[in-house]
Design an enzyme around this catalytic site. Sequence first.
Site, PDB file in Angstrom:
ATOM      1  N   TYR A  42      65.432   6.861  41.551  1.00  0.00           N
ATOM      2  CA  TYR A  42      66.626   7.232  40.799  1.00  0.00           C
ATOM      3  C   TYR A  42      67.699   7.826  41.730  1.00  0.00           C
ATOM      4  O   TYR A  42      68.863   7.838  41.398  1.00  0.00           O
ATOM      5  CB  TYR A  42      66.299   8.324  39.755  1.00  0.00           C
ATOM      6  CG  TYR A  42      65.525   7.892  38.533  1.00  0.00           C
ATOM      7  CD1 TYR A  42      65.144   6.566  38.328  1.00  0.00           C
ATOM      8  CD2 TYR A  42      65.192   8.832  37.560  1.00  0.00           C
ATOM      9  CE1 TYR A  42      64.436   6.213  37.188  1.00  0.00           C
ATOM     10  CE2 TYR A  42      64.495   8.480  36.410  1.00  0.00           C
ATOM     11  CZ  TYR A  42      64.101   7.171  36.230  1.00  0.00           C
ATOM     12  OH  TYR A  42      63.411   6.830  35.098  1.00  0.00           O
ATOM     13  N   CYS A  73      62.060  15.204  36.455  1.00  0.00           N
ATOM     14  CA  CYS A  73      62.763  14.579  37.579  1.00  0.00           C
ATOM     15  C   CYS A  73      64.084  15.309  37.746  1.00  0.00           C
ATOM     16  O   CYS A  73      64.891  15.364  36.801  1.00  0.00           O
ATOM     17  CB  CYS A  73      63.003  13.102  37.260  1.00  0.00           C
ATOM     18  SG  CYS A  73      64.094  12.294  38.446  1.00  0.00           S
ATOM     19  N   GLU A 151      56.066   7.814  46.831  1.00  0.00           N
ATOM     20  CA  GLU A 151      55.640   6.905  45.765  1.00  0.00           C
ATOM     21  C   GLU A 151      54.746   5.798  46.342  1.00  0.00           C
ATOM     22  O   GLU A 151      53.730   5.443  45.770  1.00  0.00           O
ATOM     23  CB  GLU A 151      56.907   6.315  45.121  1.00  0.00           C
ATOM     24  CG  GLU A 151      56.735   5.671  43.791  1.00  0.00           C
ATOM     25  CD  GLU A 151      56.328   6.598  42.666  1.00  0.00           C
ATOM     26  OE1 GLU A 151      56.655   7.785  42.674  1.00  0.00           O
ATOM     27  OE2 GLU A 151      55.636   6.097  41.756  1.00  0.00           O
ATOM     28  N   CYS A 180      62.917  18.046  44.448  1.00  0.00           N
ATOM     29  CA  CYS A 180      62.542  16.756  43.861  1.00  0.00           C
ATOM     30  C   CYS A 180      61.065  16.898  43.505  1.00  0.00           C
ATOM     31  O   CYS A 180      60.287  17.460  44.286  1.00  0.00           O
ATOM     32  CB  CYS A 180      62.745  15.643  44.887  1.00  0.00           C
ATOM     33  SG  CYS A 180      61.939  14.080  44.479  1.00  0.00           S
ATOM     34  N   THR A 181      60.702  16.410  42.330  1.00  0.00           N
ATOM     35  CA  THR A 181      59.333  16.670  41.872  1.00  0.00           C
ATOM     36  C   THR A 181      58.264  15.918  42.676  1.00  0.00           C
ATOM     37  O   THR A 181      57.084  16.224  42.562  1.00  0.00           O
ATOM     38  CB  THR A 181      59.192  16.333  40.372  1.00  0.00           C
ATOM     39  OG1 THR A 181      59.655  15.002  40.148  1.00  0.00           O
ATOM     40  CG2 THR A 181      60.004  17.294  39.527  1.00  0.00           C
ATOM     41  N   HIS A 182      58.688  14.961  43.486  1.00  0.00           N
ATOM     42  CA  HIS A 182      57.723  14.296  44.371  1.00  0.00           C
ATOM     43  C   HIS A 182      57.320  15.197  45.564  1.00  0.00           C
ATOM     44  O   HIS A 182      56.234  15.049  46.118  1.00  0.00           O
ATOM     45  CB  HIS A 182      58.320  13.006  44.956  1.00  0.00           C
ATOM     46  CG  HIS A 182      58.317  11.845  44.011  1.00  0.00           C
ATOM     47  ND1 HIS A 182      59.189  11.751  42.954  1.00  0.00           N
ATOM     48  CD2 HIS A 182      57.552  10.714  43.993  1.00  0.00           C
ATOM     49  CE1 HIS A 182      58.959  10.605  42.306  1.00  0.00           C
ATOM     50  NE2 HIS A 182      57.972   9.965  42.922  1.00  0.00           N
TER      51      HIS A 182
END
Length: 266
Positions: A42, A73, A151, A180-182
């Site tokens: 995104y 997110c 990812e 960022c949630t990653h």
Amino acid sequence: MNNKKIGIFDSGIGGVTVLKEIIKILPEEDYIYYSDSKNNPYGDRNDEQIKKICNNIVHILLQKNCKVIVIACNTASAKAVKFLRNKYKKIPFVAIEPAYKMVYDYEKNEKTLVMATKGTIESEKFKLLYDTYNNNKTTLLSCVGLAELIEKDNREERKKYLEHILKPYKGEVKNVVLGCTHYPLIEDEIKECLGEDIKFFNGAPNLARHLKNILKEKNLLGKNSGKIEFIDSQNLKEKEERFFEILKEENTRKGNKKISKLIDLK
Ligand code: DGL
């Protein structure tokens, strides 16, 4: 008691870092997690694209009987939460944002690095947060492509990327905002580049407490079996496997009985 579900979404599996904080304090809720691998990342998309994508996801989650939507997110929150709240007035939205206020509250004298997507850093919503809590010792770092490398779980490529972008800050910063949630998934790798003594700031535990308060206030708390349903927009089996693997790892590391109960019931 309410038998509807908590809907939660991200552009991929990164939002699992938010979900694992939520299930620690809300183990008796049922969840639907939506991983939007089809539209990932995104971070480089414009506002209109993000609003449209999020609207579609919210529509699906509401059809599946969700009582509240958690936007796990930062990029989607920054660009679409206002639009979504306006459109779905009866549904509560709980949205993650970079934990920059926490730095102001607890460690504002230290040099700080905010790591986030380009979309988050350039958003109006983040600009407001930054202007309000600016400690004048902060660097904003757009980590273009990093969420994708997480990812894809490409460790080697990620190592090179992190060494390159974090090199100027080694020994220079003490606080790192995981915007960022990653990124909480690679805390160890970030530490390897910046040093053992850095302190991470992650908004997920606060979001979880906020969500619980909202459910209480609105009389929406559930007493359910604690089921977690996983949907991926491309039906990628490997995403589902990795998602539950991360939840299980967390469970083994922390011995969190509540999480193990939820995973068993999947
Ligand atoms: N986890 C999303 C965030 O917090 C990932 C962004 C992306 O897909 O680029 O911003």
